[in-house]
Design a protein around this motif. Structure first.
Motif, PDB file in Angstrom:
ATOM      1  N   TRP A  88       0.883  -1.174   0.000  1.00 40.98           N
ATOM      2  CA  TRP A  88       0.000   0.000   0.000  1.00 40.98           C
ATOM      3  C   TRP A  88       0.926   1.231   0.000  1.00 40.98           C
ATOM      4  CZ3 TRP A  88      -5.021   0.322   3.355  1.00 40.98           C
ATOM      5  CH2 TRP A  88      -5.654   1.546   3.146  1.00 40.98           C
ATOM      6  N   HIS A 102      -1.043   2.651   9.018  1.00 39.10           N
ATOM      7  CA  HIS A 102      -0.313   1.734   9.900  1.00 39.10           C
ATOM      8  C   HIS A 102      -1.235   1.271  11.038  1.00 39.10           C
ATOM      9  CE1 HIS A 102       3.914   0.802  11.703  1.00 39.10           C
ATOM     10  NE2 HIS A 102       3.141  -0.248  11.612  1.00 39.10           N
ATOM     11  N   MET A 105      -3.579  -1.329   9.777  1.00 34.40           N
ATOM     12  CA  MET A 105      -2.922  -2.639   9.629  1.00 34.40           C
ATOM     13  C   MET A 105      -2.638  -3.295  10.971  1.00 34.40           C
ATOM     14  SD  MET A 105      -0.701  -2.619   6.315  1.00 34.40           S
ATOM     15  CE  MET A 105      -1.387  -1.970   4.805  1.00 34.40           C
ATOM     16  N   LYS A 106      -2.293  -2.471  11.966  1.00 30.48           N
ATOM     17  CA  LYS A 106      -2.092  -3.050  13.310  1.00 30.48           C
ATOM     18  C   LYS A 106      -3.425  -3.609  13.824  1.00 30.48           C
ATOM     19  CE  LYS A 106       1.905  -0.633  15.224  1.00 30.48           C
ATOM     20  NZ  LYS A 106       2.310   0.418  16.165  1.00 30.48           N
ATOM     21  N   SER A 109      -3.961  -6.967  12.490  1.00 31.03           N
ATOM     22  CA  SER A 109      -3.006  -8.025  12.877  1.00 31.03           C
ATOM     23  C   SER A 109      -3.620  -9.187  13.660  1.00 31.03           C
ATOM     24  CB  SER A 109      -1.841  -7.427  13.671  1.00 31.03           C
ATOM     25  OG  SER A 109      -0.998  -6.773  12.777  1.00 31.03           O
ATOM     26  N   GLN A 112      -5.321 -11.219  11.178  1.00 23.33           N
ATOM     27  CA  GLN A 112      -4.367 -11.842  10.263  1.00 23.33           C
ATOM     28  C   GLN A 112      -3.875 -13.185  10.812  1.00 23.33           C
ATOM     29  OE1 GLN A 112      -4.089 -11.269   7.287  1.00 23.33           O
ATOM     30  NE2 GLN A 112      -2.525  -9.796   6.783  1.00 23.33           N
ATOM     31  N   PRO A 120       2.214  -6.506   9.630  1.00 21.62           N
ATOM     32  CA  PRO A 120       2.549  -5.613   8.509  1.00 21.62           C
ATOM     33  C   PRO A 120       3.990  -5.110   8.608  1.00 21.62           C
ATOM     34  CG  PRO A 120       1.259  -4.446  10.153  1.00 21.62           C
ATOM     35  CD  PRO A 120       1.315  -5.871  10.601  1.00 21.62           C
ATOM     36  N   ARG A 122       6.396  -1.761   7.661  1.00 11.62           N
ATOM     37  CA  ARG A 122       6.390  -0.365   7.214  1.00 11.62           C
ATOM     38  C   ARG A 122       7.659  -0.092   6.417  1.00 11.62           C
ATOM     39  NH1 ARG A 122       4.306   4.600  10.771  1.00 11.62           N
ATOM     40  NH2 ARG A 122       5.285   6.325   9.663  1.00 11.62           N
ATOM     41  N   LEU A 144       3.286   0.468   3.187  1.00 10.04           N
ATOM     42  CA  LEU A 144       3.070  -0.612   4.149  1.00 10.04           C
ATOM     43  C   LEU A 144       2.779  -1.878   3.380  1.00 10.04           C
ATOM     44  CD1 LEU A 144       1.250   1.763   6.399  1.00 10.04           C
ATOM     45  CD2 LEU A 144       2.693   0.024   7.433  1.00 10.04           C
ATOM     46  N   PHE A 146       1.241  -5.775   3.661  1.00 10.62           N
ATOM     47  CA  PHE A 146       0.525  -6.803   4.420  1.00 10.62           C
ATOM     48  C   PHE A 146       0.323  -7.975   3.467  1.00 10.62           C
ATOM     49  CE2 PHE A 146      -3.961  -6.300   2.860  1.00 10.62           C
ATOM     50  CZ  PHE A 146      -3.757  -5.192   2.033  1.00 10.62           C
ATOM     51  N   ASP A 147      -0.307  -9.041   3.929  1.00 12.42           N
ATOM     52  CA  ASP A 147      -0.442 -10.177   3.020  1.00 12.42           C
ATOM     53  C   ASP A 147      -1.846 -10.775   3.066  1.00 12.42           C
ATOM     54  OD1 ASP A 147       0.509 -11.188   5.694  1.00 12.42           O
ATOM     55  OD2 ASP A 147       0.116 -13.110   4.741  1.00 12.42           O
TER      56      ASP A 147
END
Ligand SMILES: Cc1cc2nc3c(=O)[nH]c(=O)nc-3n(C[C@H](O)[C@H](O)[C@H](O)COP(=O)(O)OP(=O)(O)OC[C@H]3O[C@@H](n4cnc5c(N)ncnc54)[C@H](O)[C@@H]3O)c2cc1C
Length: 459
Positions: A88, A102, A105-106, A109, A112, A120, A122, A144, A146-147
């Motif tokens: 991203w 961020h 994404m946290k 987590s 995830q 993630p 950064r 950032l 992520f998957d």
């Protein structure tokens, strides 16, 4: 005597998942698909098994439940899945800055982890450009990563159908429904026209309408209506070679803020193809005749060209209709939750059930809920085992104990879109404050090396 316990209409991922669940519980089931398996929304999806990072903005519990079921899908269909790192990139002109993204994404987590995702990463501007050298450098603030998981949705459907067939279920493709067999307030099955042209009656104790965007076309024949909103989504499909030179290694996925700054567009490498999309616009067309609008194509190309050198000559398009449960409220807050309509309880039509809404990434859970209802109606006590066996039928041993969202809260928020948004934003707000305090006052652990992280993601 009815020859079948259950007749399922629709051979997308919803119907296929239900058929496998029925077969594993010993129900005698038959599925009818009017075309080829997966030909509807499923094959035209973004091909992701994901929790839905975006839903954290307004529908946190759907992200939770979908991530939970995605974990099960990863275990049962692992050979069909490829881990996809998604970058991203963040620019100074974007709606959300690096800290907000961020934080998002946290917040993702913990979910995830349910689906074997990594935390993630950064990136600085330099690292972002090292990963994607073709990316526009001007005004870039960083990125950032992520998957998520990419899947071939058609194979997922076929393998569910094959697994069910091996346990005795019947699958009839290219079979059109002609007439609903309704007698004295009970749906007894359907008259169908097989591929051979032969017209036959298929009788069942229970009939399930799992036809995705077509649920209302079927329900109308039963004299019923399902509150469904269709939203059209288009992807442009490129050969991977068309974008290969923009990336340093094999292409990564990307999530890009669109030109109108209202939506986000994925770049998704899927096998030898790259998908660019999707759009998300109201759909008033017959789902049998969906075509991308020229405006959608322009929107996707112009949005992506702000970031990458995207050729205008794509190979083809994917175009599907999201079947979304219509609850009053803001269009943008429509939940991706699913709902089961027991027409005996709701309208007094015995033997008829509809399932609508949901995601491919929650199909197993949708099937479990629905088949639980079928078993109750049939007086069978078999419980769900779809999560305990891989699609080819091997036992799965290590199943982590992960809790699902509280069903009462989930139901309540499903019916109150504004409160659902406040619930989601309250979590994000608290997460944002925590994130800023952590970055200001504590030493965060050093980030992993970009290439090691990237290498781990690709395993
Ligand atoms: C653009 C887009 C991107 C998406 N991306 C994702 C994603 O990345 N991940 C994710 O989890 N979800 C995604 N979704 C959502 C997901 O694709 C759908 O929730 C899911 O595929 C719906 O599956 P389904 O089986 O309910 O419907 P469908 O796949 O549409 O299946 C319904 C089937 O019923 C058949 N049918 C219709 N009428 C009859 C009849 N009378 N008799 C017999 N058969 C009939 C149709 O031919 C069709 O095959 C996306 C959706 C869209 C539109």
């Amino acid at each position: 005597m009815s020859p079948y316990d259950v007749l399922i209409l629709g051979g997308g991922i919803t119907g296929a998942g239900i058929l496998r669940d029925c077969a594993l519980r010993g129900l005698k089931a038959c599925l009818i698909e009017k075309g080829d398996p997966a030909q509807g929304t499923t094959a035209n999806s973004s091909h992701l098994i994901h929790g839905g990072l975006r839903y954290l903005l307004y529908d946190r519990l759907t992200t939770h439940a979908t991530s939970w079921d995605s974990g099960h899908i990863v275990r049962i269909a692992r050979p069909l899945l490829t881990r996809l790192p998604i970058l991203w990139p963040v620019y100074s002109w974007h709606t959300h800055g690096l800290e907000t993204i961020h934080t998002l994404m946290k917040a993702y987590s913990p979910f995830q982890k349910m689906k074997y995702g990594l935390p993630p990463l950064r990136l600085t501007c330099e690292e972002t450009l090292r990963l994607v050298p073709g990316l526009t450098a001007e005004n870039l603030k960083g990125g950032l990563v992520f998957d998520e998981w990419v899947i071939n949705p058609t194979l997922l459907v076929r393998q569910n159908l094959e697994a069910a067939s091996q346990m005795g279920a019947e699958v009839l493709t290219r079979t059109e429904t002609e007439e609903s067999l309704i007698q004295s307030g009970r749906l007894e099955g359907m008259r169908v026209k097989k591929e051979s042209g032969e017209s036959v009656e298929i009788k069942a104790k229970l009939t399930v309408n799992a036809t995705g965007p077509w649920v209302n076309a079927v329900a109308r024949n039963w004299g019923l209506f399902i509150p469904l909103k269709l939203r059209k989504g288009t992807h442009l499909v490129y050969d991977v070679s068309a974008l290969r030179s923009q990336f340093s290694d094999s292409p990564v996925g990307m999530l890009l803020e669109a030109a109108d700054q209202e939506r986000y567009i994925f770049i998704i490498p899927a096998g030898e193809k790259i998908l660019v999309g999707p759009t998300d616009i109201p759909c008033h067309e017959n789902p049998d005749r969906l075509r991308p609008d020229p405006d959608e194509i322009r929107y996707l190309i112009q949005s992506t060209q702000k970031y990458l050198k995207l050729p205008e000559d794509f190979q083809n398009t994917l175009c599907g209709a999201r079947p979304i449960i219509d609850k009053t409220g803001n269009e943008k807050l429509l939940s991706r939750e699913y709902e089961i309509f027991d027409h005996e309880a709701l309208e007094g039509l015995k033997g008829a059930i509809t399932i609508a809404g949901g995601k491919m990434s929650s199909y197993r859970m949708m099937a479990e809920d629905l088949v639980d209802l079928l078993c109750r109606k049939l007086g069978k006590s078999a419980s769900c085992t779809t999560y305990r066996k891989t699609l080819p039928g091997e036992e799965i041993r290590d199943i982590p104990q992960v809790s699902l969202p509280n069903p009462l809260l989930k139901n309540f928020l499903m019916n109150h879109p504004r409160l659902r948004e406040i619930h989601a934003l309250a979590y994000l707000g608290a997460g944002f404050v925590k994130h800023i305090l952590t970055r200001t006052f504590t030493q965060e652990p050093p980030p992993p090396d970009l290439w090691q992280y990237y290498h781990d993601l690709k395993r």
